[in-house]
Design an enzyme around this catalytic site. Structure first.
Site, PDB file in Angstrom:
ATOM      1  N   TYR A   1       0.844  -1.191   0.000  1.00  0.00           N
ATOM      2  CA  TYR A   1       0.000   0.000   0.000  1.00  0.00           C
ATOM      3  C   TYR A   1       0.883   1.247   0.000  1.00  0.00           C
ATOM      4  O   TYR A   1       1.925   1.285   0.666  1.00  0.00           O
ATOM      5  CB  TYR A   1      -0.901  -0.007   1.238  1.00  0.00           C
ATOM      6  CG  TYR A   1      -1.808   1.201   1.365  1.00  0.00           C
ATOM      7  CD1 TYR A   1      -2.858   1.396   0.477  1.00  0.00           C
ATOM      8  CD2 TYR A   1      -1.614   2.136   2.376  1.00  0.00           C
ATOM      9  CE1 TYR A   1      -3.691   2.493   0.581  1.00  0.00           C
ATOM     10  CE2 TYR A   1      -2.443   3.244   2.487  1.00  0.00           C
ATOM     11  CZ  TYR A   1      -3.481   3.414   1.591  1.00  0.00           C
ATOM     12  OH  TYR A   1      -4.298   4.498   1.698  1.00  0.00           O
TER      13      TYR A   1
ATOM     14  N   ASP B   1      -0.750  15.865   6.213  1.00  0.00           N
ATOM     15  CA  ASP B   1      -1.651  15.207   5.267  1.00  0.00           C
ATOM     16  C   ASP B   1      -2.930  16.020   5.123  1.00  0.00           C
ATOM     17  O   ASP B   1      -4.000  15.642   5.608  1.00  0.00           O
ATOM     18  CB  ASP B   1      -1.954  13.789   5.764  1.00  0.00           C
ATOM     19  CG  ASP B   1      -2.836  13.001   4.796  1.00  0.00           C
ATOM     20  OD1 ASP B   1      -2.846  13.332   3.598  1.00  0.00           O
ATOM     21  OD2 ASP B   1      -3.514  12.057   5.257  1.00  0.00           O
TER      22      ASP B   1
ATOM     23  N   ASP C   1      -3.233   5.515  -2.447  1.00  0.00           N
ATOM     24  CA  ASP C   1      -4.175   6.509  -1.955  1.00  0.00           C
ATOM     25  C   ASP C   1      -4.225   7.675  -2.944  1.00  0.00           C
ATOM     26  O   ASP C   1      -3.250   8.411  -3.092  1.00  0.00           O
ATOM     27  CB  ASP C   1      -3.689   6.979  -0.577  1.00  0.00           C
ATOM     28  CG  ASP C   1      -4.567   8.039   0.054  1.00  0.00           C
ATOM     29  OD1 ASP C   1      -5.542   8.477  -0.570  1.00  0.00           O
ATOM     30  OD2 ASP C   1      -4.255   8.440   1.191  1.00  0.00           O
TER      31      ASP C   1
ATOM     32  N   ASP D   1      -6.383  10.143  -2.659  1.00  0.00           N
ATOM     33  CA  ASP D   1      -7.033  11.254  -1.954  1.00  0.00           C
ATOM     34  C   ASP D   1      -8.402  11.558  -2.582  1.00  0.00           C
ATOM     35  O   ASP D   1      -9.188  10.657  -2.822  1.00  0.00           O
ATOM     36  CB  ASP D   1      -6.129  12.485  -1.941  1.00  0.00           C
ATOM     37  CG  ASP D   1      -4.979  12.342  -0.950  1.00  0.00           C
ATOM     38  OD1 ASP D   1      -5.088  11.494  -0.046  1.00  0.00           O
ATOM     39  OD2 ASP D   1      -3.978  13.057  -1.078  1.00  0.00           O
TER      40      ASP D   1
ATOM     41  N   HIS E   1      -7.701   4.218  -4.333  1.00  0.00           N
ATOM     42  CA  HIS E   1      -8.962   4.616  -3.707  1.00  0.00           C
ATOM     43  C   HIS E   1      -9.142   6.115  -3.767  1.00  0.00           C
ATOM     44  O   HIS E   1      -8.181   6.894  -3.691  1.00  0.00           O
ATOM     45  CB  HIS E   1      -9.106   4.076  -2.278  1.00  0.00           C
ATOM     46  CG  HIS E   1      -8.107   4.551  -1.278  1.00  0.00           C
ATOM     47  ND1 HIS E   1      -8.151   5.789  -0.687  1.00  0.00           N
ATOM     48  CD2 HIS E   1      -7.049   3.925  -0.715  1.00  0.00           C
ATOM     49  CE1 HIS E   1      -7.169   5.909   0.180  1.00  0.00           C
ATOM     50  NE2 HIS E   1      -6.464   4.796   0.181  1.00  0.00           N
TER      51      HIS E   1
ATOM     52  N   GLU F   1     -11.668   9.249  -2.204  1.00  0.00           N
ATOM     53  CA  GLU F   1     -12.497   9.489  -1.026  1.00  0.00           C
ATOM     54  C   GLU F   1     -13.506  10.599  -1.250  1.00  0.00           C
ATOM     55  O   GLU F   1     -13.445  11.323  -2.257  1.00  0.00           O
ATOM     56  CB  GLU F   1     -11.606   9.809   0.170  1.00  0.00           C
ATOM     57  CG  GLU F   1     -10.818  11.098   0.029  1.00  0.00           C
ATOM     58  CD  GLU F   1      -9.692  11.189   1.036  1.00  0.00           C
ATOM     59  OE1 GLU F   1      -9.677  12.169   1.799  1.00  0.00           O
ATOM     60  OE2 GLU F   1      -8.829  10.290   1.057  1.00  0.00           O
TER      61      GLU F   1
ATOM     62  N   CYS G   1      -6.758  13.955   7.619  1.00  0.00           N
ATOM     63  CA  CYS G   1      -6.636  12.551   7.991  1.00  0.00           C
ATOM     64  C   CYS G   1      -8.001  12.047   8.428  1.00  0.00           C
ATOM     65  O   CYS G   1      -8.730  12.731   9.164  1.00  0.00           O
ATOM     66  CB  CYS G   1      -5.621  12.394   9.121  1.00  0.00           C
ATOM     67  SG  CYS G   1      -5.608  10.750   9.872  1.00  0.00           S
TER      68      CYS G   1
ATOM     69  N   ARG H   1     -13.601   5.186  -1.003  1.00  0.00           N
ATOM     70  CA  ARG H   1     -13.439   5.435   0.432  1.00  0.00           C
ATOM     71  C   ARG H   1     -14.468   6.467   0.877  1.00  0.00           C
ATOM     72  O   ARG H   1     -14.659   7.496   0.216  1.00  0.00           O
ATOM     73  CB  ARG H   1     -12.030   5.958   0.723  1.00  0.00           C
ATOM     74  CG  ARG H   1     -11.875   6.505   2.134  1.00  0.00           C
ATOM     75  CD  ARG H   1     -10.462   6.895   2.441  1.00  0.00           C
ATOM     76  NE  ARG H   1     -10.424   7.950   3.464  1.00  0.00           N
ATOM     77  CZ  ARG H   1      -9.302   8.395   4.023  1.00  0.00           C
ATOM     78  NH1 ARG H   1      -8.134   7.899   3.662  1.00  0.00           N
ATOM     79  NH2 ARG H   1      -9.352   9.354   4.931  1.00  0.00           N
TER      80      ARG H   1
ATOM     81  N   GLU I   1     -14.014   4.346   6.255  1.00  0.00           N
ATOM     82  CA  GLU I   1     -12.990   4.839   7.175  1.00  0.00           C
ATOM     83  C   GLU I   1     -13.548   5.034   8.581  1.00  0.00           C
ATOM     84  O   GLU I   1     -14.712   5.417   8.769  1.00  0.00           O
ATOM     85  CB  GLU I   1     -12.429   6.164   6.639  1.00  0.00           C
ATOM     86  CG  GLU I   1     -11.349   6.798   7.504  1.00  0.00           C
ATOM     87  CD  GLU I   1     -10.074   5.979   7.580  1.00  0.00           C
ATOM     88  OE1 GLU I   1     -10.141   4.823   8.028  1.00  0.00           O
ATOM     89  OE2 GLU I   1      -9.004   6.524   7.222  1.00  0.00           O
TER      90      GLU I   1
ATOM     91  N   ASN J   1      -8.849  -0.211   7.493  1.00  0.00           N
ATOM     92  CA  ASN J   1      -7.644   0.572   7.738  1.00  0.00           C
ATOM     93  C   ASN J   1      -7.230   0.399   9.195  1.00  0.00           C
ATOM     94  O   ASN J   1      -7.884   0.919  10.098  1.00  0.00           O
ATOM     95  CB  ASN J   1      -7.915   2.044   7.436  1.00  0.00           C
ATOM     96  CG  ASN J   1      -6.721   2.934   7.709  1.00  0.00           C
ATOM     97  OD1 ASN J   1      -5.606   2.462   7.904  1.00  0.00           O
ATOM     98  ND2 ASN J   1      -6.952   4.241   7.724  1.00  0.00           N
TER      99      ASN J   1
END
Length: 303
Positions: free
Chosen positions: A48, A62, A89, A91, A116, A118, A126, A161, A191, A213
């Site tokens: 990952y 982040d 990721d 985002d 993924h 989101e 985060c 996500r 999440e 996760n």
């Protein structure tokens, strides 16, 4: 040697086949290409690439400060050093639907097996922190639809996500999850679930694989692989774990160096030169170089 001989297309097929089974796929987070090689050596099913790790590696929080180009470059370097499928990721997709579509194609060309996207509002946060916001359902669905339509390889795994659990509660997370799957998501990443029962209820509500996760210091307990497998989770990521371990070790070593003027006491905990060279397959590089370094000056004019 140099790079993996396993093609991205083959890795995507392998990941799809593995997800058609019943076992849990374990994807530790690589904080650099070398750690991806170690993840493979230790027998895990995938690698990952975390947006939080990439941001931290650049010395940034982040909060959406990295670019799609930076993510693609680091991900391509990781992909090159492992035979395993790599999930990254993406985002919020780095923009509106057309930008997201380009992000998907850029990451696909970087060789990922999955990514993924989101449903947070930019700038993102985060998923285990307060202060984040999510977009409305129509926008979230539009993002997943754009990602699915943009891919060239139908085996590229598009994972949706949703961060809505920490904003509007679990019932909202169930509704959002079902909408994202209906939009074409191949897998679901809910999440910040609070307990195993919530994971089990999400698994029961959708007909695609569910990802968990297991990040330290977050909202979810650190459930074991066996516990996650028992409630039907199919993929587990440990996104920041290796970076945290490495930085913790570096912090302690620098304290020791400052206090003692030597790292002699830390040597037993270091990766040895022999172990590093073995992981790098150093010998193969020497063999290859010896095999091609065969030129001769015979017949050339002197001087």
């Amino acid at each position: 040697m140099l790079t993996s001989a396993v093609t991205p297309a083959e890795r995507r097929v392998r990941l799809r086949a593995a997800l058609a089974g019943t076992d849990l796929l374990r994807f530790p987070g690589a904080f650099n290409p070398l750690s991806a090689k170690l993840i493979q050596r230790k027998g895990f099913e995938g690698v990952y690439v975390s947006g939080a790790v990439l941001s931290a590696d650049l010395g940034l929080p982040d909060i959406g400060l990295t670019t799609a180009t930076e993510v693609a470059a680091r991900t391509a370097a990781v992909v090159a050093q492992t035979d395993l499928p790599v999930v990254v990721d993406a985002d919020t997709g780095f923009g509106e639907p057309l930008n997201l579509a380009r992000t998907v194609q850029t990451l696909e060309h970087a060789g990922v097996a999955g990514l993924h996207v989101e449903d947070q509002v930019n700038p993102k946060r985060c998923g285990h922190l307060e202060g984040k916001s999510v977009v409305d359902e129509a926008t979230a669905v539009q993002r997943i639809s754009a990602a699915v339509r943009a891919r060239h390889d139908p085996n590229l795994l598009v994972i949706a996500r949703t961060d809505i659990r920490g904003v509007e509660g679990f019932d909202a997370a169930l509704r959002r999850s079902q909408a994202l799957v209906d939009a074409g998501a191949d897998a679901l990443f809910p999440e910040a679930m609070s307990d195993l029962d919530e994971f089990a209820r999400v698994v029961a509500a959708v007909d695609v694989p569910v990802l968990a996760n297991m990040t330290e210091f977050g909202r979810s307990d650190l459930f074991t692989h066996e516990q996650l497998r028992d409630v039907g989770v199919r993929i587990v990521i440990h996104p920041v774990s290796l970076l945290r371990l490495a930085m913790g070790a570096a912090d302690r070593a620098l304290d020791a160096l400052a206090a003692q003027g030597t790292l002699a006491g830390e040597v037993p905990r270091m990766q040895t030169r022999a172990e590093l060279y073995d992981l790098l397959d150093y010998e193969a590089y020497g063999d290859f170089d010896a095999g091609v370094w065969t030129f001769s000056l015979e017949g050339n004019r002197p001087g």
